[in-house]
Design a protein around this motif. Structure first.
Motif, short mmCIF file in Angstrom:
data_model
loop_
_atom_site.label_atom_id
_atom_site.label_comp_id
_atom_site.label_asym_id
_atom_site.label_seq_id
_atom_site.Cartn_x
_atom_site.Cartn_y
_atom_site.Cartn_z
N ILE A 1 26.92 19.00 9.95
CA ILE A 1 27.85 17.86 9.99
C ILE A 1 28.64 17.78 8.68
O ILE A 1 29.85 17.53 8.68
CB ILE A 1 27.08 16.56 10.24
N LEU A 2 27.97 18.03 7.56
CA LEU A 2 28.67 18.06 6.27
C LEU A 2 29.73 19.15 6.26
O LEU A 2 30.85 18.94 5.77
CB LEU A 2 27.67 18.28 5.14
N PHE A 3 29.41 20.33 6.80
CA PHE A 3 30.38 21.41 6.87
C PHE A 3 31.59 21.01 7.70
O PHE A 3 32.74 21.28 7.32
CB PHE A 3 29.73 22.66 7.47
N VAL A 4 31.35 20.35 8.83
CA VAL A 4 32.46 19.92 9.70
C VAL A 4 33.35 18.91 8.97
O VAL A 4 34.58 18.99 9.04
CB VAL A 4 31.91 19.33 11.02
N ILE A 5 32.74 17.97 8.25
CA ILE A 5 33.51 16.98 7.51
C ILE A 5 34.38 17.66 6.45
O ILE A 5 35.58 17.36 6.32
CB ILE A 5 32.57 15.95 6.85
N LEU A 6 33.80 18.59 5.70
CA LEU A 6 34.57 19.29 4.66
C LEU A 6 35.67 20.15 5.28
O LEU A 6 36.76 20.25 4.72
CB LEU A 6 33.63 20.16 3.83
N PHE A 7 35.38 20.75 6.42
CA PHE A 7 36.39 21.56 7.11
C PHE A 7 37.58 20.70 7.53
O PHE A 7 38.75 21.08 7.34
CB PHE A 7 35.77 22.25 8.32
N ILE A 8 37.29 19.52 8.08
CA ILE A 8 38.37 18.62 8.52
C ILE A 8 39.18 18.13 7.32
O ILE A 8 40.42 18.12 7.35
CB ILE A 8 37.78 17.44 9.31
N LEU A 9 38.50 17.73 6.25
CA LEU A 9 39.20 17.25 5.06
C LEU A 9 40.07 18.35 4.44
O LEU A 9 41.20 18.09 4.02
CB LEU A 9 38.19 16.74 4.03
N THR A 10 39.54 19.57 4.39
CA THR A 10 40.32 20.68 3.84
C THR A 10 41.53 20.99 4.71
O THR A 10 42.63 21.26 4.21
CB THR A 10 39.43 21.92 3.71
N ALA A 11 41.35 20.93 6.04
CA ALA A 11 42.47 21.17 6.95
C ALA A 11 43.55 20.12 6.77
O ALA A 11 44.75 20.43 6.78
CB ALA A 11 41.98 21.20 8.40
#
Length: 299
Positions: free
Chosen positions: A278-288
């Protein structure tokens, strides 16, 4: 008359040693990435879809397969940790970039002792986060701490629900200033001096010079620092573990710290792996989102 026709080179079939030589150069780095990045990432995803024992051994696949994610997303403690993480990240990212940029701009001006000041600004990079956290714990001590003595107060900095998280964020900002300062001071060297000369002719003051000339000129570097600081702030752990251990209550328990407690204190390895994904998904979305806003960056 005879014409000299260009000779056609005969292509050899199959790969030669010369063709694969470049891949040998990246093989050591690729092996390290596979061992320490790709394999743990795949292993974490597998654990998040599994049922594990107290030693982390996989017993079976979760039934249903995504039940671990359903449990995590309905857990109020995880959402509380996500909220704490966002509050902490906003304070750290804004403070780190602003202070790093200000110190770099000031250190780039011509004055006596500039070399010494530049070395002092970069000094936090030479100290580990664990050492800084231990020193900060003594500074914030309510009875013996120097901060209360200087301010003439008796605040319980690390035990107050409203002050604990800003206190850790303040320490983290100081830790990050060195990195941000070095990147910005390097970017300032590439700013065209003629722009400053044109600005001085127009009669701009110190603030206008840097707001309208410096910041747009170094915007690619600032964008890079934004991405890096967001990722680093979401992954902060050492200072929280050493300064507050997630307290008081849960008011400094970030998502990364909750991953640690779920995995190594409660021995719920599948739950910790699920929160990691879930942390990876959050960081992926923020980076995108940040890269979507990249079009506003001046190159």
């Amino acid at each position: 008359m005879t014409t000299n026709l260009p000779q056609q080179t005969v292509k050899k079939k199959g790969l030669t040693f010369h063709d694969i030589t470049p891949y040998f150069y990246i093989l050591p780095s690729l092996a390290l990435f596979i061992l320490f990045v790709f394999y743990p990432f795949v292993k974490t995803i597998i654990l998040s879809l599994s049922v594990t024992d107290n030693s982390g051994n996989i017993l079976s696949w979760a039934n249903p397969l995504f039940s671990n994610f359903a449990t995590a997303l309905t857990d109020s403690s995880m959402w509380f940790a996500i909220g704490v993480t966002f509050k902490y990240a906003i304070m750290v990212v804004v403070g780190s970039i602003v202070m790093g940029t200000l110190t770099a701009i000031l250190a780039n001006e011509a004055f006596r002792g500039r070399a010494f000041v530049r070395a002092v600004y970069a000094m936090p990079m030479a100290i580990s986060s664990a050492c800084i956290a231990v020193i900060a714990t003594f500074i914030f001590n309510p009875t013996m701490g120097i901060l209360n003595q200087i301010l003439g107060t008796n605040f319980r900095w690390l035990r107050d629900m409203k002050l604990a998280l800003p206190s850790i964020a303040m320490v983290t900002v100081w830790m990050n200033i060195g990195m941000n300062y070095l990147f910005v001071i390097a970017a300032l060297q590439s700013v065209d001096v003629s722009l400053y000369e044109a600005g001085s002719i127009e009669g701009v003051n110190f603030f206008q010079k840097h707001w309208y000339i410096t910041l747009p000129s170094i915007s690619p570097t600032l964008f890079f620092l934004l991405v890096i600081n967001v990722i680093n702030s979401f992954q902060a752990y050492a200072q929280i573990r050493l300064m507050t251990d997630g307290g008081p209550g849960r008011y400094t328990t970030t998502l990364v710290f909750s991953i640690y407690t779920e995995t190594f204190e409660y021995m719920r390895y599948a739950s910790g792996a699920t929160r990691s994904v879930i942390l990876f998904v959050i960081l992926f979305i923020l980076t995108a989102i940040q890269f979507k806003a990249e079009k506003k960056v001046t190159y």
